[in-house]
Design an enzyme around this catalytic site. Structure first.
Site, PDB file in Angstrom:
ATOM      1  N   GLU A  49       0.996  -1.284  -0.071  1.00 43.39           N
ATOM      2  CA  GLU A  49      -0.166   0.033   0.246  1.00 43.39           C
ATOM      3  C   GLU A  49       1.255   1.638  -0.122  1.00 43.39           C
ATOM      4  O   GLU A  49       1.505   1.224   0.642  1.00 43.39           O
ATOM      5  CB  GLU A  49      -0.497   0.099   1.334  1.00 43.39           C
ATOM      6  N   LYS A  81      -9.711   0.692  -2.032  1.00 39.77           N
ATOM      7  CA  LYS A  81      -9.226   0.599  -0.529  1.00 39.77           C
ATOM      8  C   LYS A  81     -11.285   0.680  -0.457  1.00 39.77           C
ATOM      9  O   LYS A  81     -11.887   2.119   0.198  1.00 39.77           O
ATOM     10  CB  LYS A  81      -8.942   1.010  -0.203  1.00 39.77           C
ATOM     11  N   CYS A 140      -4.933  -3.517   3.070  1.00 43.04           N
ATOM     12  CA  CYS A 140      -4.530  -3.522   4.405  1.00 43.04           C
ATOM     13  C   CYS A 140      -5.425  -3.201   5.671  1.00 43.04           C
ATOM     14  O   CYS A 140      -6.135  -4.433   5.622  1.00 43.04           O
ATOM     15  CB  CYS A 140      -4.151  -1.861   4.494  1.00 43.04           C
TER      16      CYS A 140
END
Length: 278
Positions: A40, A114, A155
């Site tokens: 990321e 995300k 993440c």
């Protein structure tokens, strides 16, 4: 397929970070990797919104994306760019935290924004509000490649197992979790969560990570956990990147996915149920 997890310790300057990333991609390719994954925030890591507005680019003109696409084509490899911070045309000025799967011809094979935003108070002195600067995505993404079907995530998504269950039910054999995981929560939760996602879905989990100290956040240096991990479908840790930048190599064998799912076929045991009501 030989996969390589690249561990970075980026600054808040994409022009400084890019040559380091390219060097590690080339190192991975030289070691035989046909699938290379970066973490990321591959282009930069910053919580200074004014700085981000000054230095970030839209997808169409992002120099990190262009350079990594060219490198994938030059080397003829699949490349997962864990995520890039990108400008959008949103009226509220928020950025995208976007993952890219690049094919060996340099084309963009898949994009994933995300979904889950890191809005937490890790301690009395450490607070994050990712949603203030980034817009959340709204679509799960499965990407088909010649070597495996990939379920994409980034993440903080790791803490939401229903996302990975949906990806596994859709056919994902490899779950990718590029991250810039907080050092405090990483020490407590990173490995257990990654192993759980592998075990409960009978899938490989590949998690390239950021490590070390970065630009200050709320007046104090921001630290990420490192320990890029590759986890087998039965839950064994196959590679651990430690706490320094570098490359971790692992061989993917989809027969291991089939074997794990045959031994404990929980994907076929999911059942609808009612309640409880809030």
């Amino acid at each position: 397929m030989r996969a390589a997890l690249i561990q970075l310790s980026v600054t808040d300057d994409w022009a400084v970070n890019l040559p380091v990333t390219l060097g590690l991609v080339r190192q991975a390719v030289a070691a035989g990797a046909g699938f290379v994954l970066t973490p990321e925030a591959t282009n930069l890591l910053s919580s200074d919104r004014a700085h981000q507005r000054a230095v970030l680019h839209p997808e169409a003109s992002d120099p990190t994306l262009a350079a990594l696409r060219a490198e994938a084509a030059r080397a003829g490899v699949w490349l997962l760019i864990g995520s890039l911070a990108l400008k959008t045309d949103d009226a509220d000025g928020r950025f995208a935290n976007r993952c890219f799967l690049i094919g060996p011809d340099g084309s963009i094979a898949a994009r994933y924004d995300k979904i889950h935003m890191f809005d937490v108070e890790v301690s009395e002195t450490e607070r994050y509000r990712e949603s203030e600067g980034y817009r959340p995505g709204a679509r799960a993404v499965l990407a088909a490649t010649p070597f495996a079907r990939l379920g994409l995530s980034v993440c903080y998504d790791l803490r939401f197992p229903y996302l990975y269950r949906a990806l596994a039910h859709a056919g994902a054999e490899v779950l990718t979790v590029p991250a810039a995981f907080n050092d405090t929560t990483g020490a407590a939760h990173w490995e257990p969560l990654l192993r759980a996602r592998a075990i409960e879905n009978g899938a490989y989990v590949l998690a390239p990570a950021q490590c070390g100290s970065h630009a200050a956040h709320a007046g104090r240096p921001r630290r990420t956990h490192g320990h890029s991990l590759a986890v087998a479908p039965w839950g064994e840790v196959l590679a651990d990147g430690g706490i320094e930048p570098g490359v971790s190599l692992v061989t993917l064998d989809l027969a291991e996915v089939a074997r794990a799912r045959a031994r404990v076929p929980s994907l076929s045991h999911d059942r609808p149920f009612a309640g409880p009501t809030p």
